[in-house]
Design a protein around this motif. Sequence first.
Motif: not given
Lengths: 196, 165
Positions: B38, B40-43, B60, B64, B67, B101
């Motif tokens: 995701d 946002n860093g969720q596997l 994560s 990053g 981003a 996304r």
Amino acid sequence: MSFINYASREINCKIVYYGPGLCGKTTNLQFVYQKTAPEAKGKMISLATETERTLFFDFLPLALGEIRGFKTRFHLYTVPGQVFYDASRKLILKGVDGVVFVADSQEERLDANIESLENLKVNLEEQGYQLEKLPFVMQYNKRDLPNVSPLEELRSLLNPTNVPEYEACATTGEGVFETLKAVAKLILIDLKKGGR
Amino acid sequence: MFGPQSSLVMYDEELKRINATIEKLLREANAKVIFLVDKNGQLITAVGETEHLDTTSLASLTAGNIAATGGLAKLIGEKEFSILFHEGEKDNLHISIVAGRVILVVIFDQRSSLGLVRLRVKKASDELGDIFQDLAKKAEDMEAGGEFQSPFAEITDDDIDNLFS
């Protein structure tokens, strides 16, 4: 913004530690890392400069246990506190579920705290969040030092809305877990309401 | 397709379809590991030789990375850089954004090539895009029909306190 995975029955949430440079955000995470059982934590990652200042972020994954058959996992992030890393700070706030503000209690850092808190509000608004609506906890760090501002003064300047607040000394760990528990609890209560 | 603040919700059915797609990609691209993250860093999921990999950290850092390059893109007037490639001595990373996304990461070595990976990723991305569209629609329908109930709706204060005892 949490990630609910029905296939693996997991829920993942993101907590961000915010605050001015050298206030002790990384120290908070280091203490949590040291005191957590190996099976409940992943590797702690620090993207730091050669002088150990946070360059991009620190990251610590924690597994807290199960609620109603769902594994709850919290991903702890810190932002780089130094003023000129603002672009990086904005990126780390993406998808945040809860925020801890680590204030440096020393008198000479009072202005830096206020500036950082304002910066947090501005950066959250840019992402479409409002601090007042997010799970938010205040930590007054470095209470062991001799030159600290009185609690009442910090409270009136940094915590006018009276969110949960904790005195801490991150180097010895005092107040660190209390702060983490408080924000985790607020996030879970938020999820319970199903507001997001 | 997803609101900026909506939770990502994954169900068994869609995860099976996603895994089937990336397992096929793993074979067709001769890759070692493939994972989906995701933004946002969720596997979300990982397939291949994942036993010795710290997939949580990889997820994560990948987020990053995306981003940070996204920030760079905006500074020069681009929307985003949709493909990133990191070349190592033995292993390489191919990172791409799917459906705006999610992040698709392919780890491959000399048994494959950048050209092959790019080609196969393109095809798989379309399939993954469809699945995530279905997922978004499912979430919307459930919300509209009032069917979606947070698994946490029924928890008590005691349940929360017990986590910390």
